[in-house]
Design an enzyme around this catalytic site. Structure first.
Site, PDB file in Angstrom:
ATOM      1  N   ARG A 156      31.850  34.186  25.994  1.00  0.00           N
ATOM      2  CA  ARG A 156      31.517  35.650  24.415  1.00  0.00           C
ATOM      3  C   ARG A 156      31.343  35.091  23.099  1.00  0.00           C
ATOM      4  NH1 ARG A 156      36.179  39.912  26.967  1.00  0.00           N
ATOM      5  NH2 ARG A 156      34.373  40.769  28.448  1.00  0.00           N
ATOM      6  N   LYS A 205      38.258  49.416  44.108  1.00  0.00           N
ATOM      7  CA  LYS A 205      39.531  50.938  44.159  1.00  0.00           C
ATOM      8  C   LYS A 205      37.249  52.077  44.476  1.00  0.00           C
ATOM      9  CE  LYS A 205      43.061  50.833  42.303  1.00  0.00           C
ATOM     10  NZ  LYS A 205      43.648  51.099  40.449  1.00  0.00           N
ATOM     11  N   GLY A 231      33.405  41.784  34.704  1.00  0.00           N
ATOM     12  CA  GLY A 231      34.714  41.137  34.951  1.00  0.00           C
ATOM     13  C   GLY A 231      34.226  40.805  36.144  1.00  0.00           C
ATOM     14  N   GLY A 272      33.790  47.507  31.381  1.00  0.00           N
ATOM     15  CA  GLY A 272      33.990  48.140  31.666  1.00  0.00           C
ATOM     16  C   GLY A 272      32.600  48.999  31.391  1.00  0.00           C
TER      17      GLY A 272
HETATM   18  P1  AMP Z   1      37.420  46.000  41.051  1.00  0.00           P
HETATM   19  O1  AMP Z   1      38.838  45.396  40.001  1.00  0.00           O
HETATM   20  O2  AMP Z   1      37.923  47.571  41.339  1.00  0.00           O
HETATM   21  O3  AMP Z   1      36.102  45.877  40.592  1.00  0.00           O
HETATM   22  O4  AMP Z   1      38.580  45.504  41.689  1.00  0.00           O
HETATM   23  C1  AMP Z   1      38.642  43.525  42.233  1.00  0.00           C
HETATM   24  C2  AMP Z   1      39.100  43.382  42.991  1.00  0.00           C
HETATM   25  O5  AMP Z   1      39.084  44.036  44.528  1.00  0.00           O
HETATM   26  C3  AMP Z   1      39.627  41.933  43.138  1.00  0.00           C
HETATM   27  O6  AMP Z   1      40.819  41.138  42.758  1.00  0.00           O
HETATM   28  C4  AMP Z   1      39.465  41.653  44.498  1.00  0.00           C
HETATM   29  O7  AMP Z   1      40.711  40.508  45.202  1.00  0.00           O
HETATM   30  C5  AMP Z   1      40.219  43.034  45.420  1.00  0.00           C
HETATM   31  N1  AMP Z   1      39.374  43.357  46.538  1.00  0.00           N
HETATM   32  C6  AMP Z   1      37.738  43.159  47.184  1.00  0.00           C
HETATM   33  N2  AMP Z   1      37.589  43.190  47.757  1.00  0.00           N
HETATM   34  C7  AMP Z   1      39.319  43.922  49.198  1.00  0.00           C
HETATM   35  C8  AMP Z   1      39.883  44.303  50.082  1.00  0.00           C
HETATM   36  N3  AMP Z   1      39.004  43.714  51.358  1.00  0.00           N
HETATM   37  N4  AMP Z   1      41.248  44.572  50.045  1.00  0.00           N
HETATM   38  C9  AMP Z   1      41.919  43.923  49.038  1.00  0.00           C
HETATM   39  N5  AMP Z   1      41.554  44.449  47.672  1.00  0.00           N
HETATM   40  C10 AMP Z   1      40.103  43.428  47.671  1.00  0.00           C
END
Ligand code: AMP
Length: 396
Positions: A37, A201, A353, A376
């Site tokens: 950054r 999610k 991210g 974000g």
């Molecule tokens: P996000 O912050 O929503 O982009 O999610 C990123 C996180 O999702 C990472 O830390 C991954 O380890 C987690 N992730 C990806 N695939 C899976 C999965 N199948 N089950 C649980 N966590 C997951």
């Protein structure tokens, strides 16, 4: 293209220029562990120095929640910027951010000098966008430059409030680059345009899925969020991540893809384990998972399917890993996608991210067209929202 005035449209000679940067860097024992950054902020800072401005930098760091927290001081950033720029960046230590010390430091500046203010979140007004702090910041400067893409989706004093009290407000090079890349990719993509969404999610990416289904030719979904889709389609998903409240939404999106003629790709196999651990035994599963299993990565057939779908792509936007890439046994899907993106002849844009971290950790960073500095903010951009930090700059 961005229709906001930038640092190229103004003359800052002899003027006090307040620059909102994103110096929210990870620190361990007072040491900066990732300086991307800082590097990303240099072009704007150098330009303003070269043009003879008095360059006053500000940023937040972490979440001090309106109090002076010494471990979140920007002092280490001033020291490192001094090295990176090859000229002194004077640190205006000041618990009030714009107190006597900061005012004195700014008053003593010559053209081309650089001062860094203390962490803007030491002030409780900052995240509430209250005028008292915005006016304080404005009192230090003649011109305001916003180069902090990472916080552009928030309306705080140091990126939005301050613009109420300063006439000339423009964006910096980093902000311009982020918006040109993300904006062009989404609004004016060379086709085929493929988006890849993963991560944990569905709920955090609902609006992105919805917005992108109006734009893309192919939408690839992986990561934890694919199990909400799988369940919505009637598959058994065992203990996998799922958001029950979003099953109807997932069905709606499957319908929308059909109506729009978008090629929506979901996993055809998964790597499943009984524990959320790299030491857990795992197996490849097609179709239903057992009750005590959870899916932690896309399977090999899915990897092939996704890689194939990327082969002819001309524009790709990626946000969110395909599996639990932090664990070696479940990183295969994310690696396969990153490798293919590094190979293809396309504009490849990585949302910030986790996907940015994954691409960098896996060593493909320099093969991508653009890696966003804002997680974000880039997501909200992909949702089609106007970012308050950008909206606040003067129009061309
Ligand atoms: P996000 O912050 O929503 O982009 O999610 C990123 C996180 O999702 C990472 O830390 C991954 O380890 C987690 N992730 C990806 N695939 C899976 C999965 N199948 N089950 C649980 N966590 C997951």
């Amino acid at each position: 293209m961005l229709n906001k005035k930038s640092v190229d449209d103004i003359n800052v000679k002899g003027k006090r220029v307040l620059v909102r940067c994103d110096f929210n860097v990870p620190l361990a024992d007072g040491k900066i562990t990732d300086e991307n950054r800082l590097i990303a902020a240099l072009p704007t800072i150098k330009k303003l120095i070269a043009d003879g401005g008095k360059v006053i930098l500000c940023s937040h760091l972490g979440k001090p929640k309106g109090e002076a927290v010494p471990s979140l001081s920007l002092a280490p950033v001033a020291a490192r910027l001094t090295e990176l720029l090859g000229q002194e960046v004077k640190f205006a230590a000041d618990d009030n951010v714009v107190g006597e010390n900061a005012k004195a430091a700014v008053a003593a500046m010559a053209d081309g000098d650089v001062v860094l203010l203390e962490n803007t979140r030491y002030r409780k007004e900052e995240t509430k966008n209250e005028d008292a702090f915005s006016e304080d910041l404005a009192s230090l400067c003649d011109v305001f430059v916003n180069d902090a893409f990472g916080t552009a989706h928030r309306a705080h004093c140091s990126n939005v409030g301050v613009t109420k009290f300063v006439d000339t407000c423009v964006v910096g090079y980093l902000m311009q680059k982020e918006i040109d890349f993300l904006g062009n990719a989404v609004e004016n993509p060379e086709r085929p345009f493929v988006a890849i969404l993963g991560g944990s999610k569905v709920s955090s990416k609902i609006s992105v899925i919805n917005n992108l289904l109006d734009k893309v030719d192919t939408l690839i979904i992986g990561g934890g969020m694919c199990f909400t889709f799988a369940k919505a389609q009637g598959f058994k998903i065992g203990k996998s991540l799922v958001e029950e409240d979003y099953l109807d939404y997932a069905k709606e999106m499957l319908e929308k893809a059909k109506t729009k003629g978008v090629n929506l790709l979901l996993p055809v196999d998964t790597i499943a384990a009984k524990e959320f651990s790299n030491d857990a035994e795992f197996r490849i599963v097609e179709g239903d998972l057992a009750d005590d299993e959870m899916g932690l990565d896309i399977g090999p057939k899915t990897q092939d399917l996704y890689v194939e779908a990327l082969k002819d792509a001309k524009t790709v936007v990626w946000n969110g890993p395909m599996g639990v890439f932090e664990m070696a046994n479940f990183a295969g899907g994310t690696i396969a996608v990153a490798k293919e993106l590094a190979n293809i002849d396309a504009v490849t844009i990585i949302g910030g991210g986790d996907s940015a971290a994954a691409v960098n950790i896996l060593g493909f960073g320099d093969k991508m067209t653009h890696i966003s500095t804002g997680g974000g903010a880039s997501l909200e951009f992909l949702e089609g929202k106007e970012l308050p930090g950008v909206a606040a700059a003067n129009d061309r």
